[in-house]
Design an enzyme around this catalytic site. Structure first.
Site, PDB file in Angstrom:
ATOM      1  N   GLY A  34      27.475 -87.454   2.813  1.00 25.37           N
ATOM      2  CA  GLY A  34      26.347 -87.835   3.655  1.00 25.37           C
ATOM      3  C   GLY A  34      25.451 -86.687   4.057  1.00 25.37           C
ATOM      4  O   GLY A  34      24.289 -86.878   4.425  1.00 25.37           O
ATOM      5  N   THR A  41      31.902 -78.678   5.589  1.00 25.22           N
ATOM      6  CA  THR A  41      31.830 -77.733   6.704  1.00 25.22           C
ATOM      7  C   THR A  41      31.895 -76.305   6.194  1.00 25.22           C
ATOM      8  O   THR A  41      31.113 -75.439   6.596  1.00 25.22           O
ATOM      9  CB  THR A  41      32.994 -77.987   7.682  1.00 25.22           C
ATOM     10  OG1 THR A  41      32.892 -79.322   8.170  1.00 25.22           O
ATOM     11  CG2 THR A  41      32.966 -77.016   8.842  1.00 25.22           C
ATOM     12  N   LYS A  51      30.767 -65.732   6.954  1.00 23.06           N
ATOM     13  CA  LYS A  51      31.030 -64.502   6.208  1.00 23.06           C
ATOM     14  C   LYS A  51      29.756 -63.702   5.998  1.00 23.06           C
ATOM     15  O   LYS A  51      29.773 -62.472   5.981  1.00 23.06           O
ATOM     16  CB  LYS A  51      31.684 -64.820   4.862  1.00 23.06           C
ATOM     17  CG  LYS A  51      33.184 -64.572   4.819  1.00 23.06           C
ATOM     18  CD  LYS A  51      34.059 -65.577   5.495  1.00 23.06           C
ATOM     19  CE  LYS A  51      34.263 -65.544   6.932  1.00 23.06           C
ATOM     20  NZ  LYS A  51      34.956 -66.726   7.481  1.00 23.06           N
ATOM     21  N   GLU A 199      41.613 -67.103  26.751  1.00 24.03           N
ATOM     22  CA  GLU A 199      42.633 -67.760  25.924  1.00 24.03           C
ATOM     23  C   GLU A 199      43.760 -68.312  26.797  1.00 24.03           C
ATOM     24  O   GLU A 199      44.236 -67.645  27.710  1.00 24.03           O
ATOM     25  CB  GLU A 199      43.179 -66.737  24.900  1.00 24.03           C
ATOM     26  CG  GLU A 199      44.482 -67.092  24.217  1.00 24.03           C
ATOM     27  CD  GLU A 199      44.453 -68.393  23.410  1.00 24.03           C
ATOM     28  OE1 GLU A 199      43.495 -68.629  22.676  1.00 24.03           O
ATOM     29  OE2 GLU A 199      45.412 -69.187  23.547  1.00 24.03           O
ATOM     30  N   GLY A 268      40.030 -75.289  18.610  1.00 22.14           N
ATOM     31  CA  GLY A 268      40.695 -76.059  17.571  1.00 22.14           C
ATOM     32  C   GLY A 268      39.826 -77.168  17.010  1.00 22.14           C
ATOM     33  O   GLY A 268      38.735 -77.438  17.524  1.00 22.14           O
ATOM     34  N   ALA A 317      40.396 -74.183   4.147  1.00 18.70           N
ATOM     35  CA  ALA A 317      39.660 -74.624   2.959  1.00 18.70           C
ATOM     36  C   ALA A 317      40.534 -74.535   1.711  1.00 18.70           C
ATOM     37  O   ALA A 317      40.545 -75.448   0.883  1.00 18.70           O
ATOM     38  CB  ALA A 317      38.407 -73.768   2.791  1.00 18.70           C
ATOM     39  N   HIS A 441      46.270 -45.517  -8.099  1.00 22.59           N
ATOM     40  CA  HIS A 441      45.960 -44.590  -7.016  1.00 22.59           C
ATOM     41  C   HIS A 441      44.528 -44.109  -7.166  1.00 22.59           C
ATOM     42  O   HIS A 441      44.131 -43.763  -8.277  1.00 22.59           O
ATOM     43  CB  HIS A 441      46.927 -43.406  -7.051  1.00 22.59           C
ATOM     44  CG  HIS A 441      46.629 -42.379  -6.005  1.00 22.59           C
ATOM     45  ND1 HIS A 441      46.908 -42.591  -4.677  1.00 22.59           N
ATOM     46  CD2 HIS A 441      46.062 -41.157  -6.109  1.00 22.59           C
ATOM     47  CE1 HIS A 441      46.527 -41.526  -3.994  1.00 22.59           C
ATOM     48  NE2 HIS A 441      46.012 -40.643  -4.832  1.00 22.59           N
TER      49      HIS A 441
END
Ligand code: NAI
Length: 462
Positions: A34, A41, A51, A199, A268, A317, A441
């Protein structure tokens, strides 16, 4: 005859991946979405835009923190918020268009609109009813509300509003020190916002390895984030210039308040399954509004499947993607499987935080004998060279068999480093298997090897 073999409802990472894999396996597939764009999301208002902002603000932080140390004497960059928003929108656009291209390539029909399921084997979109042998609910999740708090997505926002604020606020209260709160809190702290995270629990990032959580909190505090722990938010009252957050400290029931221009509610998410018609179909539901499924993602209604955030398990995800592939395999008559014991979790702050498998706290709870190998990034030449020596790698292995049970990393590129441990765990590897694997390395990955060595006779550079 049904119009489609499979109709998938929702084109987020679960749904679009299921659609692509089902089409690749020869099924006739439609996917209902839709939103104006595909990707759900995650691509539109979650993982991907966040990000972009995390990257841009990380670069900004680097210029302040480290440029001079490297002999780069450029003037501090100015932030053009509108341009940063445009960059973010462009990143989102590239990704959502990419999924549209993949749909075309795989001949997947995009049914545009919001779906309902009027009867088993039927999906209604707009005025049209489409028939399908099987239906997959992949409708994802939405931010869960908090009693006493009204979200307006302007002053009191969820992650969606936090991604598109009209301006960089001077002050912000973040409710919830989980993944969203800390990622978005970091973005704004780096942009100069005074961020206070409130929190409920006594530690940040619930469920995470306690040692990592502690180190993480210390590092974020150094970056300017403030924390109020053990505090239950009671209410958020909108004022003229922002909002007032009131909380009660659990230890002594005392009340405190803080004004902020913006309040981010990050307490949440909950499955987004209302309006599909599941109740009328008699679909059995699990706790917290999840759709109940068996090991094959099947609901109690024949031909109706569900995956991703809509069902039990971590709301991630990549978990949804794996379930999308697995359900497609099953619908194509093959075997689909997800190994829930090896699902990594990543927080994309600086430094990144990543984990897979069990924590020490869980193993203690199970009374299981284990050993721990730890290695600090301070002992890693590459990390030191680029000013990213904060944090450590911790590998947990079975005390008797040396089999890897979990890994917890806080440090540079932790979200990428974790995957070598994931692969090792998929193959049932021991810590010694990792330790005996040659690592190039100088790389950050050497810290993973050193932690594996520390599970045995000891790390070399510590
Ligand atoms: P979360 O479950 O990670 O954290 C919510 C936090 O809010 C918890 O620490 C909880 O104790 C706290 N809280 C709850 N009620 C409170 C109250 N009244 N007062 C104060 N604190 C309270 O949820 P979050 O961060 O909203 O993320 C939602 C979902 O999205 C999660 O499942 C997360 O894994 C996923 N996500 C994953 C990302 C990633 O993998 N990088 C990025 C963003 C989201």
């Amino acid at each position: 005859m049904a119009d489609f073999d499979t109709i998938i409802i929702g084109a987020g990472p679960g749904g679009y991946v299921a659609a692509i894999r089902a089409a690749q396996l020869g099924l006739k597939v439609a996917c209902v979405e839709g939103r104006e764009t595909l990707g759900g999301t995650c691509l539109n208002v979650g993982c991907i835009p966040s990000k972009a902002l995390l990257h841009a603000t990380h670069m900004l932080h680097e210029t302040h923190e480290n440029f001079e140390k490297m002999g780069l004497m450029a003037a501090a960059p100015k932030v053009d918020w509108a341009k940063m928003q445009a960059y973010k929108a462009d990143v989102v656009g590239q990704n959502t268009k990419g999924i549209e291209f993949l749909f075309k390539k795989n001949k997947i029909t995009w049914l545009k609109g919001w779906a309902t399921i009027p009867a088993p084997g039927q999906v209604k979109v707009g005025d049209e009813v489409h028939g399908a042998k099987n239906i997959v609910v992949a409708t994802g999740s939405e931010a869960s509300s908090l009693p006493g708090v009204t979200v307006d997505e302007e002053t009191v926002v969820t992650s969606t509003g936090a991604l598109t604020l009209g301006r960089i606020p001077k002050t912000m209260v973040v409710i919830g020190a989980g993944v969203i709160g800390l990622e978005m809190g970091s973005v704004y702290a780096r942009l100069g916002t005074e961020v206070t995270v409130v929190e409920y629990l006594d530690a940040i990032t619930p469920g995470m390895d306690a040692e990592v959580a502690k180190a993480f909190q210390r590092i974020l505090q150094k970056q300017g984030l403030k924390f109020v722990l053990g505090a239950a938010v009671q209410s958020v009252a909108r004022g003229k210039k922002g909002a007032t957050v009131t909380w009660k400290l659990k230890k002594d029931d005392s009340e405190a308040k803080l004004d902020a221009e913006i309040v981010l509610v990050a307490t949440g998410r909950k499955p987004f399954t209302v309006g599909l018609g599941l109740e009328a179909l008699g679909v059995e539901m699990g706790p917290r509004g999840t759709v109940k499924t068996n090991d094959h993602f099947q609901t109690n209604v024949k031909g109706l499947y569900a995956i991703g955030d809509a069902i039990a398990g971590p709301m991630l995800a990549h978990k949804a993607e794996d379930e999308g592939m697995a359900v497609a395999e099953i619908l194509a008559g093959r075997h689909g499987h997800v190994n829930y014991g090896v699902i990594p979790g990543v927080i994309y702050t600086t430094p990144e935080v990543a984990n897979v498998g069990q924590t020490e706290e869980q193993l203690k709870g199970e009374g299981r004998a284990y050993k721990v190998g730890k290695f600090p990034f301070m002992g890693n030449a590459r990390a030191k060279a680029v000013f990213q020596a904060e944090g450590f790698v911790k590998i947990i292995a079975d005390a008797a068999t040396d089999r890897i049970l979990g890994a917890h990393i806080i440090g540079p590129a932790a979200g990428d480093l974790i995957h070598e441990v994931c692969v090792a765990m998929e193959f049932g590897a021991s810590a010694q298997d990792l330790a005996l694997t040659c690592h190039a390395h100088p790389t950050w990955s050497e810290a993973v090897r050193e932690a594996a060595l520390a599970c045995g006779d000891g790390a070399i550079h510590a």
